[in-house]
Structures are given as C-alpha cells and as structure tokens.
Design an enzyme around this catalytic site. Structure first.
Site, PDB file in Angstrom:
ATOM      1  N   LYS A   1       4.418  -3.871  -1.507  1.00 16.59           N
ATOM      2  CA  LYS A   1       3.570  -4.526  -0.521  1.00 16.59           C
ATOM      3  C   LYS A   1       4.261  -5.806  -0.068  1.00 16.59           C
ATOM      4  CE  LYS A   1       0.378  -4.527  -3.584  1.00 16.59           C
ATOM      5  NZ  LYS A   1      -1.010  -4.210  -3.243  1.00 16.59           N
ATOM      6  N   ARG A   2       3.701  -6.433   0.957  1.00 16.42           N
ATOM      7  CA  ARG A   2       4.258  -7.692   1.450  1.00 16.42           C
ATOM      8  C   ARG A   2       4.406  -8.689   0.297  1.00 16.42           C
ATOM      9  NH1 ARG A   2       1.254 -12.000   3.880  1.00 16.42           N
ATOM     10  NH2 ARG A   2      -0.586 -10.668   3.728  1.00 16.42           N
TER      11      ARG A   2
ATOM     12  N   THR B   1      -4.699  -1.397   1.239  1.00 15.14           N
ATOM     13  CA  THR B   1      -4.715   0.044   1.487  1.00 15.14           C
ATOM     14  C   THR B   1      -3.630   0.755   0.683  1.00 15.14           C
ATOM     15  OG1 THR B   1      -3.372  -0.298   3.474  1.00 15.14           O
ATOM     16  CG2 THR B   1      -5.758  -0.080   3.777  1.00 15.14           C
TER      17      THR B   1
ATOM     18  N   LYS C   1      -0.328 -12.043  -3.942  1.00 16.48           N
ATOM     19  CA  LYS C   1      -0.199 -10.653  -4.373  1.00 16.48           C
ATOM     20  C   LYS C   1       0.443 -10.549  -5.755  1.00 16.48           C
ATOM     21  CE  LYS C   1      -0.121  -8.867   0.361  1.00 16.48           C
ATOM     22  NZ  LYS C   1      -1.293  -7.964   0.339  1.00 16.48           N
TER      23      LYS C   1
ATOM     24  N   LYS D   1      -3.469   4.611  -0.880  1.00 21.59           N
ATOM     25  CA  LYS D   1      -2.370   5.550  -0.638  1.00 21.59           C
ATOM     26  C   LYS D   1      -1.796   6.069  -1.950  1.00 21.59           C
ATOM     27  CE  LYS D   1      -1.363   2.844   3.466  1.00 21.59           C
ATOM     28  NZ  LYS D   1      -0.622   1.672   3.962  1.00 21.59           N
TER      29      LYS D   1
ATOM     30  N   HIS E   1      -9.710 -10.125   8.182  1.00 26.01           N
ATOM     31  CA  HIS E   1      -8.830  -9.518   7.174  1.00 26.01           C
ATOM     32  C   HIS E   1      -8.360 -10.499   6.113  1.00 26.01           C
ATOM     33  CE1 HIS E   1      -8.184  -5.483   8.864  1.00 26.01           C
ATOM     34  NE2 HIS E   1      -8.224  -6.055  10.063  1.00 26.01           N
TER      35      HIS E   1
END
Length: 823
Positions: free
Chosen positions: A558-559, A664, A564, A668, A367
């Site tokens: 998100k985290r 993901t 990110k 969504k 991952h």
C-alpha cells in the site's frame, strides 16, 4: 437527417477465431499501414486493441441510447484520480474472447502472452482513491446505471518508482509516450476554463444585479474518452478525461520579432495544467498549479454535464431531477461554487433556487480522518485565481453561519469551528466544510470511519444535520480483483458453484461448506501455490531475489505513510531476525513490501530506504536467509497489485486505529485467500465480523483507547526502556547496524518514535502485534487448518463487492435506477 433509432448498435456475438484473424490482419494494413509479414509485436497489440475497442464502442453507443431513451437519472463521478489498470485482459475476459483471440493471433504467428506487457498502464492516480473510482465506474456499467466518470488526462503520472542503493528515486512516468489505442479524442467537446481576471457588478434596467467575471486568462479543456468495461459485451460505460489546450498555438508577433521561445510560451504554460499528476505543493508555484488543476477538472466537467442536460431539452431548474454528481474527496469540491456561478451568473437563477438545485445535485465522499489531509486553500490564492468563486464561497458561508447562529445564539466558538473560512493564521477556505454545507449527503467509507467522523472532525455538522452523514463501506470489483487477478481461483470456485455465480456474487457464500472438503482444500492450495511460484519467478527475473514459494508470503502492499505503519511491521521483522539468530524456532516467511512515497514526504522515503537496508542484511545472513526474506517490490501499481494479491498468505492491515478511512487492499487480499492481521481501523472490523473472529488476527489499541492513552500522557521512551526487544531493534537502527557506511543515517527514524512522541503509536501496539504474529506462526504450521480459514475468508467476502456499494449509492444518495441491456 437519417434516422439511426432502428439500427442495432450492439456489439456482435463472439466471433470465430478465423473472423478475428481476418479483422486483425485488416487492422494491421488499414489502420497501422504495415505489412503483416513484418509487423512487430506492438503492431499486433494495437491491431487487437483496435478490434476490441470497436466492439466496446458499439456496446457503449447502444448503452447510451438505452439510457437516454429510458429517461433515467445520470450519475457523474468527479475524481482527481482514476486507475483503471490495463484494459486488454479485462476486455478479453468480459467478452469471452480470450481463447478465440489467442487462436487468431497464433494463426498469425503471434503469442498472446507476449502482448500483455506491451500495454501501458494509465497513470491517472496514486493509490486507493483512484482505484476505488475505477471500480465504482466499472460496477455502474456492469449494473446498468447511466453514468460517466471525469478526471484529468495527465501526461505524466505520479512517477515511476525505482530503487537505487535502497532509496526511492522518482522518474517521469510518461504513459502517453506511445499511442493509447483505447481513447477517442473529442475536439468537438472542448470548453473554455478561466482564471484570474476581475469581477464587476452592474445593476441592469430591471434593477437586478448582473455579475461579470472578465479579463480572464483562458485555457481550453479538450475531452478524451476511454471505455469502462462492464460485466459482458453489452455493458460498457465511459470515462472522460480532460487535456489542457492553449487557446492559440502560436504568437506571430513574438515570432516575427525573433523571439521563438516566447512565441510558444503561452501554449506551453497553458498545457502544463494537465501535464503532471499532483505537482509538488510544498512550493507556491506547485500549490497554485494544484488549485488550477482542481478547478480545471470541475469547470470542464460541469460545462459538459450542463451541455448534455440542456441538449436533451431539459430545463435547468430540473437539473437535480436528472443529474447526480458525486465528489470523490475534497479535490473536486470547487464544483459547488462553480455550479452556483453557472446557475446565478450564466443562467440567471435566483440565489435560493440555485442553492436548492446545487445541494440536491451534489453528494460528497470523505476519505480521511487526518485533519492535515483536509484541503485548505489560502484566501489570497483563491482571490487571485478565482475571484468570483471566492465571492460565492463568502456568500455561502454568510448564509450558512446566519442559520447556525439562529439555531445556537451566542455560541461564537461554534461559528468559528463550523465556518467555511478558517480565520486562524492565514485565512483559508476549508474545502471539507464547503463540501458538507453544499451537499445533500455526505458519506464515510466504513462504519468505523463514519463513527469517528461524527465524533471528531464533523461533530458540529452531525449535530446540525443528524441525517446528512451516512456510512457506505467501500468495495472492490470482483471482475478486476478475482477474474483478472486470479482466474484460476475464479475457475475453481465456478467448478463447484456452477454457472451464474459470478454475476450473482452473493452466491459466493455457497462456497463455505467446501472448506470442510479435503479435495477442494487441496485444489485451493494448489492454486495458491501456483500463484506464489509465479511471484517467485517474477521477483527472480525482475529483482534477482530468490524466495521460497512454500514460505508464508506476508504482504504489506500500500502507499507508504507513517499512519499505515510499515515501520511497525519492520520493527517486528527485526525482532524476528534477532530471535532467529538467537536460535528460536521459526516458520519460513517472505515479507513483501510495496508502495510509493510522495516525493516530498521525507520520512516515508526514509522508511523505504530502511526497509531495503534491513533486507540487505537479513537476506544475506546465512543464519536467517532460509527462514526470513524481505522484499521491496518497486513501482507498485494495478498490474503489480494483481500479481501480489493473488499470492498473499497474510495481509498486513495495521494502521493506527482512527487513521485509515476504509482500505480496500484488505478486501482484495481476503477475496484471494489471504488471512488478515489487523487493527480496529477502517473496514477491518467489518471484515472481522464477516469472516469470523477465528479467521482473522485483530490486535492493538482501539481509537478510544488511544485517545485515553494520549490524555493520560503517552510516553514512548518508557516503553523503549522497559521492553528489551524494542530497545535492541531501535538501538540497531540508530547505531548503524543496517547502515555501516553511514551510521547515523536512520537516527531520524528512531527520533520520530522516541523524541517526537511516536505520533502514530507504533511502540504502543508493538507487544500486541508480536503476540498476534506468534499466533499467525502457529496457525501456519497447521496447513490444513490455515487453508480452511482461507477458504472461509473467500466465501464470506461478497458483502465487500463494489456492486453492493453502487446499489447503496443508487438507493441512499443518487435516487437512481438501472437500465438493463436489451434481451
């Protein structure tokens, strides 16, 4: 013995509200010991949950009976995280009981809407890894595959995030402080897990070598089972969670000597194993606990799997014919060494036979593309805690490197690169290398991710075994992320596609022509507007923030991690703020951030602090507050995510190219009608190809372009000097514009970009990002065109269903077949 084989254990058909009311009242009296006249809302929640649990249990028993009788292969999923979310709504929806239960409760003077918030969300994970695992188990159950998920029953989750003075503050997340009505304790499924000790080798009378791992410290792993809800009342799976229990509760010798604390010390230390999700591994004691947790999970799970296999009368030599085990990232990879120990030391199989069984049984999902995220365990630590397993790892490595040497004689550099043991600095075990060597299949989680894996981290392994690494793009559960999160949109789609489309999710493509239907576009926009109004009420009630539901809801949820690039978004927002203050025309935006930062990740926590400080200035500036709002939603989890994804207009998927494995959240949000602004990272390019290049905004450097830029000598300071907008925004941060009480507070953030080389290329992609955002603004002004694009996004998202991914695993990895429910 009584023969149960002829009994029908299936869940009963949907009951009437009168029958349900009778069952609920009975549960209040017989299970909870309360008078219905004085029962609290929590009592009624438990009564309803126990009623539903009974139906799920009947379905689970029947499901397992079908699976055992059919003789199909069982598929086991080992994951350190599992995030199923709240189960009440999902259970009611899947069984078609929502309205019947609502009426039954109303007959008892109870409003179903008051019960949703009572349920605790299982805190068994931190982010996408755990949610992916839960989606996969759900799809396995829905599609009829025999399977079981394993995780640890953490008493405390990651943490409960609160924002105090703009900063993240971690509080204990004890989700088990109240009764968990969904779980079944299974004391009859308790297995010993050993640590420490010493290894002795003895030649027996046959001349064979016997190995004994003795004088160990032992803790018991006790099972707790929770249901995995499938597509309807007849398909139910299960997850098995392990809780650490001491081998003895009390030391009377210490007690009799008057040392009451020491008398229970062993019990307390043993049960620490399942106390906390992800202990702080920046300190040695936390790192040791983390390794012990990982082995605790795999040892208990493998003992359970082997017990079930043999109880069915199967030969241990045929394990791989009847069992497939998927390792979700590197955390459970010690299972490879543990299975070898079980087969060689306990079941007395020869090494070659045991290794053939092991590699045929295991498959591994990677991952990450960040080398620092690939687990390395120091050899001295493993030698102390798991001495026999270290011996096995050394033997696996020696045999593997001998094979590599024979294929590539004289290439010592290759041997060093591929070795399971990292010899540089402190000797460490490379868990990803062990996973690849010990698995018959390794998969990346998007086409982009897999291609980069083959080019970089695992290039040598891909050359050695060209067919071992495959691409299986992640997916999401439409049952959770559409039916539960956005039932109004599901109903709207069903009004056009008719019955059966949700079970045959590929039919979602039939929605595409309705993008040109003005009446459907209007209804679609109404659903989105209602969801946004719901979020506006939520933010007002929970955080006291007033947002305009008609503004563009820009979601970055998100985290929190530097790769990110929440910081890139925030810099763009500061630039937008400055342009609005200067009089530029702008569409109204509400920029919503949500996510947790790891407690020890200082920069990520500093970014959260900066977001909230910027929000404080922007949201209260009379020149901008009607056109720009910034919101940070605390304690991001499954429940909050369901609220946010249904209301998003724009989905921020802006990680540095080559860092995000899949993502993901992108799926969504798109499934719920958000348009994406995205880099060529993770699954973003596949989403672009699915929804159409005109219905997504792609920007920024590709992975290859970033690599070339780094080779040429990337200079973020030159960008800073040459770009007035970047310079203005960074100077505002560094000078204390957003931190007047502590002007140097955010200088480290600026330093990470200008002095530390901007490792995640924030400034390199800034201009392209601003141009893309300007295009987003223009599209938002044409609301009918925007809605058309949103509908096309929804209609083209069926390839990202988790059902598709499970079928691919079954065909390409597990060699498994489903068992349909009885007619």
């Amino acid at each position: 013995m009584f023969d149960f084989s002829g009994m029908d254990m299936r869940a009963p058909d949907a009951a009437t509200h009168g029958e349900i009311r009778h069952a609920l009242v009975s549960n209040i009296v017989t299970l909870l010991g309360r008078d219905p006249a004085t029962a609290t809302r929590r009592d009624w929640f438990y009564a309803l949950a126990y009623y539903l649990r009974g139906r799920l249990s009947a379905a689970r028993v029947e499901t397992w009976r079908r699976n055992f009788e059919s003789g199909v292969k069982w598929n086991y999923y080992l994951s350190m995280e599992l995030l199923p979310g709240k189960l009440l709504r999902t259970c009611l929806t899947s069984q078609g009981l929502t309205e019947s239960c609502r009426e039954a409760l109303a007959g008892c003077g109870v409003d179903l809407e008051e019960l949703w918030a009572i349920e605790a969300e299982p805190a068994l994970g931190n982010g996408g890894l755990g949610r992916l695992a839960a989606c996969l188990l759900e799809s396995m159950a829905a599609l009829g595959f025999a399977g079981l998920g394993y995780c640890i029953r953490y008493e405390y989750g990651m943490f409960r995030q609160e924002i105090e003075n703009g900063e993240q503050v971690e509080h204990p997340e004890n989700w088990l402080k109240q009764i968990n009505p969904w779980e079944f304790p299974r004391p009859d499924f308790t297995y010993p897990v050993s640590f420490n000790g010493r290894v002795t080798q003895v030649t027996n009378w046959k001349g064979e070598l016997d190995v004994y791992w003795s004088e160990t410290d032992t803790v018991n792993a006790m099972a707790y089972d929770m249901p995995v809800i499938g597509a309807d009342a007849q398909t139910t799976g299960m997850m098995r969670l392990w809780s650490a229990k001491a081998t003895s509760d009390f030391n009377f010798a210490w007690f009799n000597r008057g040392d009451y604390v020491e008398a229970v010390e062993e019990k307390a230390q043993s049960e620490t194993l399942s106390r906390v999700l992800y202990p702080n591994d920046s300190i040695s004691i936390g790192r040791e606990l983390r390794l012990k947790q990982e082995f605790f999970l795999v040892s208990a799970s493998l003992q359970d799997i082997l017990h079930r296999h043999q109880r069915r009368g199967m030969e241990i030599e045929r394990l791989a014919d009847h069992v497939a085990i998927q390792l979700n990232d590197t955390h459970p990879v010690l299972a490879i060494a543990e299975l070898m120990r079980q087969l060689v030391d306990v079941h007395r199989l020869g090494w070659d036979i045991a290794w053939e069984i092991t590699t045929a049984t295991f498959a591994f999902t990677n991952h990450t593309l960040l080398s620092e995220a690939l687990e390395l365990w120091p050899v001295p630590l493993m030698e102390k805690l798991l001495p026999r397993h270290l011996q096995i790892v050394y033997e696996i490595n020696a045999r593997f490197l001998r094979d590599v040497m024979h294929r590539n004689p004289g290439d010592n550099a290759l041997l060093r690169r591929m070795s399971i043991i990292d010899e540089d600095g402190c000797k460490s075990v490379r868990m990803a290398h062990l996973a690849i060597v010990g698995s018959h299949r390794v998969n990346g989680v998007s086409h982009t991710h897999t291609a980069i894996m083959r080019q970089t981290l695992f290039r040598d392994f891909d050359r050695l075994w060209p067919d071992r690494i495959i691409s299986l793009t992640n997916g999401i559960s439409q049952r959770r992320w559409l039916a539960d999160a956005n039932p109004a949109l599901q109903a709207l789609i069903g009004s056009r596609l008719g019955a059966g489309w949700f079970q045959d999710f590929d039919r979602l493509r039939e929605l595409e022509p309705y993008a040109q239907d003005a009446a459907f576009r209007s209804e679609f926009a109404d659903v989105k507007s209602a969801n946004k109004q719901r979020i506006a009420r939520f933010l007002g009630e929970r955080q006291g923030i007033v947002v305009d539901p008609s503004s563009l809801f820009d979601m970055h949820v998100k985290r929190i991690h530097e790769y990110k690039r929440q910081l890139l978004n925030l810099l763009q927002v500061i630039g937008r703020y400055n342009r609005i203050r200067a009089g530029a025309d702008a569409v109204a935006r509400t920029v919503i951030f949500a996510g947790k930062a790891a407690p020890g990740y200082v920069m990520a926590k500093r970014i959260i602090h900066l977001i909230n400080r910027v929000a404080d200035i922007v949201n209260n500036d009379p020149k901008t507050r009607d056109l720009l709002k910034i919101v940070f939603v605390p304690n991001y989890g499954v429940q909050v995510a369901e609220l946010l994804v249904s209301a998003g207009d724009l989905s921020e998927q802006i990680s540095t190219a080559g860092t995000e494995a899949s993502g993901t959240g992108n799926m969504k949000l798109a499934l719920n009608g958000a348009l994406s602004i995205a880099t060529e990272d993770g699954a973003n390019t596949e989403i672009r190809d699915a929804v159409g290049h005109d219905n997504i905004w792609m920007f920024g450097h590709s992975f290859d372009e970033l690599q070339a830029l780094r080779r040429r000598g990337y200079d973020p300071v030159a960008i800073y000097r040459g770009n007035a907008e970047i310079r203005q925004s960074l100077d505002m941060i560094a000078s204390g514009y957003f931190s007047h009480d502590e002007r140097a507070l955010f200088k480290p953030v600026v330093a990470s970009l200008l002095e530390d080389g901007d490792p995640f290329m924030v400034l390199a992609d800034y201009d392209a990002y601003v141009v893309a955002q300007a295009s987003v603004d223009e599209a938002w002004r044409e609301r009918e065109i925007w809605t058309t694009k949103a509908i096309l996004n929804v209609s083209r998202m069926s390839p990202f269903s988790m059902d598709r991914l499970v079928r691919q695993y079954a065909q390409s990895v597990w060699n498994a077949t489903p068992v349909p429910p009885a007619a």
